[in-house]
Design a protein around this motif. Sequence first.
Motif, mmCIF file in Angstrom:
data_model
loop_
_atom_site.group_PDB
_atom_site.id
_atom_site.type_symbol
_atom_site.label_atom_id
_atom_site.label_comp_id
_atom_site.label_asym_id
_atom_site.label_seq_id
_atom_site.Cartn_x
_atom_site.Cartn_y
_atom_site.Cartn_z
ATOM 1 N N ARG A 172 0.848 -1.147 0.066
ATOM 2 C CA ARG A 172 -0.036 0.047 -0.109
ATOM 3 C C ARG A 172 0.683 1.406 0.004
ATOM 4 O O ARG A 172 0.488 2.318 -0.586
ATOM 5 C CB ARG A 172 -0.792 0.094 1.144
ATOM 6 C CG ARG A 172 -1.912 1.195 1.290
ATOM 7 C CD ARG A 172 -2.820 1.219 -0.055
ATOM 8 N NE ARG A 172 -3.757 2.422 -0.064
ATOM 9 C CZ ARG A 172 -4.254 2.800 -0.758
ATOM 10 N NH1 ARG A 172 -4.168 2.254 -2.031
ATOM 11 N NH2 ARG A 172 -5.133 3.975 -0.581
ATOM 12 N N LYS A 173 1.995 1.332 0.675
ATOM 13 C CA LYS A 173 2.839 2.474 0.982
ATOM 14 C C LYS A 173 3.481 2.713 -0.819
ATOM 15 O O LYS A 173 3.712 3.847 -1.028
ATOM 16 C CB LYS A 173 3.904 2.321 2.035
ATOM 17 C CG LYS A 173 3.584 2.154 3.035
ATOM 18 C CD LYS A 173 4.683 2.082 4.448
ATOM 19 C CE LYS A 173 4.172 2.306 5.589
ATOM 20 N NZ LYS A 173 5.295 2.202 6.640
ATOM 21 N N ILE A 174 3.818 1.707 -1.183
ATOM 22 C CA ILE A 174 4.472 1.694 -2.619
ATOM 23 C C ILE A 174 3.432 2.241 -3.758
ATOM 24 O O ILE A 174 3.849 2.932 -4.405
ATOM 25 C CB ILE A 174 4.931 0.205 -3.032
ATOM 26 C CG1 ILE A 174 6.135 -0.148 -2.128
ATOM 27 C CG2 ILE A 174 5.458 0.154 -4.604
ATOM 28 C CD1 ILE A 174 6.511 -1.391 -2.468
ATOM 29 N N GLU A 175 2.344 1.732 -3.485
ATOM 30 C CA GLU A 175 1.184 2.163 -4.359
ATOM 31 C C GLU A 175 0.899 3.722 -4.104
ATOM 32 O O GLU A 175 0.735 4.633 -5.175
ATOM 33 C CB GLU A 175 -0.015 1.503 -4.198
ATOM 34 C CG GLU A 175 -0.003 -0.120 -4.534
ATOM 35 C CD GLU A 175 -1.309 -0.665 -4.192
ATOM 36 O OE1 GLU A 175 -2.174 -0.130 -3.786
ATOM 37 O OE2 GLU A 175 -1.393 -1.940 -4.626
ATOM 38 N N LEU A 176 0.987 4.371 -2.757
ATOM 39 C CA LEU A 176 0.605 5.455 -2.655
ATOM 40 C C LEU A 176 1.930 6.444 -3.286
ATOM 41 O O LEU A 176 1.560 7.635 -3.640
ATOM 42 C CB LEU A 176 0.487 5.570 -1.240
ATOM 43 C CG LEU A 176 -0.886 5.143 -0.378
ATOM 44 C CD1 LEU A 176 -0.851 5.492 1.182
ATOM 45 C CD2 LEU A 176 -1.972 5.871 -1.064
ATOM 46 N N ALA A 177 3.013 5.966 -2.956
ATOM 47 C CA ALA A 177 3.982 6.796 -3.377
ATOM 48 C C ALA A 177 4.036 6.876 -5.076
ATOM 49 O O ALA A 177 4.509 7.876 -5.464
ATOM 50 C CB ALA A 177 5.570 6.005 -3.133
ATOM 51 N N ALA A 178 3.832 5.949 -5.578
ATOM 52 C CA ALA A 178 3.752 5.850 -7.127
ATOM 53 C C ALA A 178 2.628 6.640 -7.531
ATOM 54 O O ALA A 178 2.577 7.661 -8.619
ATOM 55 C CB ALA A 178 3.467 4.245 -7.767
ATOM 56 N N GLN A 179 1.318 6.610 -7.049
ATOM 57 C CA GLN A 179 0.258 7.495 -7.253
ATOM 58 C C GLN A 179 0.828 8.913 -7.104
ATOM 59 O O GLN A 179 0.364 9.840 -7.814
ATOM 60 C CB GLN A 179 -0.829 7.101 -6.566
ATOM 61 C CG GLN A 179 -2.153 7.726 -6.809
ATOM 62 C CD GLN A 179 -3.397 7.513 -5.893
ATOM 63 O OE1 GLN A 179 -3.092 6.503 -5.115
ATOM 64 N NE2 GLN A 179 -4.421 8.290 -6.218
ATOM 65 N N GLN A 180 1.563 9.238 -5.913
ATOM 66 C CA GLN A 180 1.741 10.734 -5.714
ATOM 67 C C GLN A 180 2.690 11.153 -6.654
ATOM 68 O O GLN A 180 2.661 12.227 -7.056
ATOM 69 C CB GLN A 180 2.456 10.644 -4.234
ATOM 70 C CG GLN A 180 2.823 12.362 -3.855
ATOM 71 C CD GLN A 180 3.539 12.259 -2.470
ATOM 72 O OE1 GLN A 180 3.475 11.325 -1.699
ATOM 73 N NE2 GLN A 180 3.572 13.293 -1.932
#
Length: 264
Positions: A172-180
């Motif tokens: 989830r952290k990786i997905e949020l970083a990529a989305q940001q």
Amino acid sequence: IGGVTAGYPPAAPKIKTYNIAPQPSGSAVSPTGKTRMHADSSQIQQLLNPVQGPRDAQTRQGIKPMDHARSNAHAVKEASQLNALRKAAAEAAQQNARPPGYIPAYNRTSSAGPSRPPALGAKQPSANSRNFMQENKLGAAAAIRAAKPKEDEMKYLKKQDYGRVPSYLLERKIELAAQQEAEERMKEAALIPPGMRLLPDEERLETLAILAKNKQDVERAIQALPLRIETPSAIRRKEDLERRLSEIEDATKIFQRPKVLVHL
């Protein structure tokens, strides 16, 4: 004739009167002016050694200043003694108010559990019939049993992933970083004018390295020029090298920026 001039009457004696003011009683005035000198010396002493507050003024007048700290300590001591007397009187009144046969709370428990209050008229057990050592052993054992954790509560400590971050949280952290990051790229792309693009950092750094090498070459060529430049060709070459050096410095300032836009 007897001392009288003939034909003239005898001369009258001359009398002079002096008015002297009476000296006031208790006055220290003297004909030598010592009082004025004493007043002047007092004024000089006041200027050199002024009065430092009301306590100093009382000391100079012969009055002993009051020791407030000592008075406060004495008052606190008296208040403490009074509170102790009041507390002792309250405890004595509480002891007198207890009914006969009253047992304190710390003596009401035994190994068999909490006991009921004794009935009126029942015979109270004497202190010699109690086994205090046995009661202390049982109380200590009960405290140890209560403090020992249950095995079910300690099972989570034996898990293999104990203390590790779950994998779904990492994903989830990786997905949020990529989305940001994608949102930031979209914002930057919206600010880029049409027909231009944002130069990547690798190309920007490579361009800076090329400009630094060209600047060294141009500076070396300028240093190789003769000291006296008189011919038209030498003058034109010097002007050309100086113009190139200025262009390289301007381009270096542009490519040193964190974001550089170039034409497509």
